[in-house]
Design a protein around this motif. Sequence first.
Motif, PDB file in Angstrom:
ATOM      1  N   ALA A  11     -38.110 -31.083 -68.813  1.00 32.83           N
ATOM      2  CA  ALA A  11     -39.041 -30.156 -69.440  1.00 32.83           C
ATOM      3  C   ALA A  11     -40.436 -30.325 -68.848  1.00 32.83           C
ATOM      4  O   ALA A  11     -41.160 -29.345 -68.624  1.00 32.83           O
ATOM      5  N   GLY A  17     -40.970 -28.386 -65.869  1.00 36.86           N
ATOM      6  CA  GLY A  17     -40.963 -26.939 -66.026  1.00 36.86           C
ATOM      7  C   GLY A  17     -39.595 -26.313 -66.141  1.00 36.86           C
ATOM      8  O   GLY A  17     -39.467 -25.082 -66.084  1.00 36.86           O
ATOM      9  N   PRO A  65     -36.769 -24.725 -68.004  1.00 39.38           N
ATOM     10  CA  PRO A  65     -36.738 -24.102 -69.330  1.00 39.38           C
ATOM     11  C   PRO A  65     -35.473 -24.462 -70.105  1.00 39.38           C
ATOM     12  O   PRO A  65     -34.457 -24.839 -69.534  1.00 39.38           O
ATOM     13  N   GLY A  66     -35.545 -24.330 -71.421  1.00 39.10           N
ATOM     14  CA  GLY A  66     -34.371 -24.392 -72.273  1.00 39.10           C
ATOM     15  C   GLY A  66     -33.816 -25.766 -72.563  1.00 39.10           C
ATOM     16  O   GLY A  66     -32.763 -25.893 -73.190  1.00 39.10           O
ATOM     17  N   HIS A  76     -30.133 -22.436 -67.600  1.00 36.50           N
ATOM     18  CA  HIS A  76     -31.347 -21.644 -67.475  1.00 36.50           C
ATOM     19  C   HIS A  76     -31.956 -21.685 -66.075  1.00 36.50           C
ATOM     20  O   HIS A  76     -32.906 -20.943 -65.798  1.00 36.50           O
TER      21      HIS A  76
END
Length: 284
Positions: free
Chosen positions: A87, A90, A92-93, A130
């Motif tokens: 995370a 960067g 996502p999800g 993702h």
Amino acid sequence: MSEDFSTQKAQASAWFRTLRNQIVQAFEELEAKYGTAARFEVTPTSRADGGGGLMSVLRGGAVFEKVGVNVSEVHGMLGERAQKAMAARGVPGMDSDPRFWASGISLVAHMVNPHCPAVHMNTRMFWTPHAWWFGGGADLNPCLEYAEDTAHFHAAMQAACDVHSPDYYAKFKAWADEYFFIPHRGRARGVGGIFYDDLNTGDWAEDFALTQDVGRAFLPAFLPLTERRFPTVWTDADREAQLIHRGLYAEYNLVYDRGTKFGLESGHDANAVLMSLPPIAKWT
């Protein structure tokens, strides 16, 4: 493309295995050329939550004091620490769906002759529901530096990059210089090479092609240096310099290396993760 990228995953995993086989064969042939019967010991590895690979280690050769060539294909759920690390980069999800899949090859060679440079290479593909990306590179780690060896290695890496973008080599070289720097020593661990991560241009086939070309460039970048320096007579002082430099290498891999941290935090076989450590090292 299918949502789970099953075709792309299979292609990438198969390529890493193919590259592993080519390198193992080339290294065993090099040992045979210089009169030893040293061969890789191959051990299956596993990850408790899913997947595994092969750890291949050759020890005690005439050329290689220790060299490991690992391949893996792992999957499952990322643990909390790995989720946070992803995370922070960067991805996502991660908080809602921490599923992942990863495959790659990782190589580290520690040489008998201190005039022969140690080397590292790895390439990999990572997938989550993702996002997907490629990463990898190669860097040269001599304890006794030769400018012409450094130039040869970098030229091979640049040639692999230039096929895909005139901007890649300069970008990836600078990234390697930053990534393989040891802050607490105030110096790089070697003479660099290339490094890239989170590579997703939106064109999977093109990004995979670059990753393949980086892998293909490794043997032509490294083997000529090894054969050039292998006959060089070395001294006790050369060996001392080599062992101290290996200590530097071990410090980096244990403290800073992203792959080491991920492998241990994601539950992969610890022996395979720590394969990169030299058989003997020294600190002053």
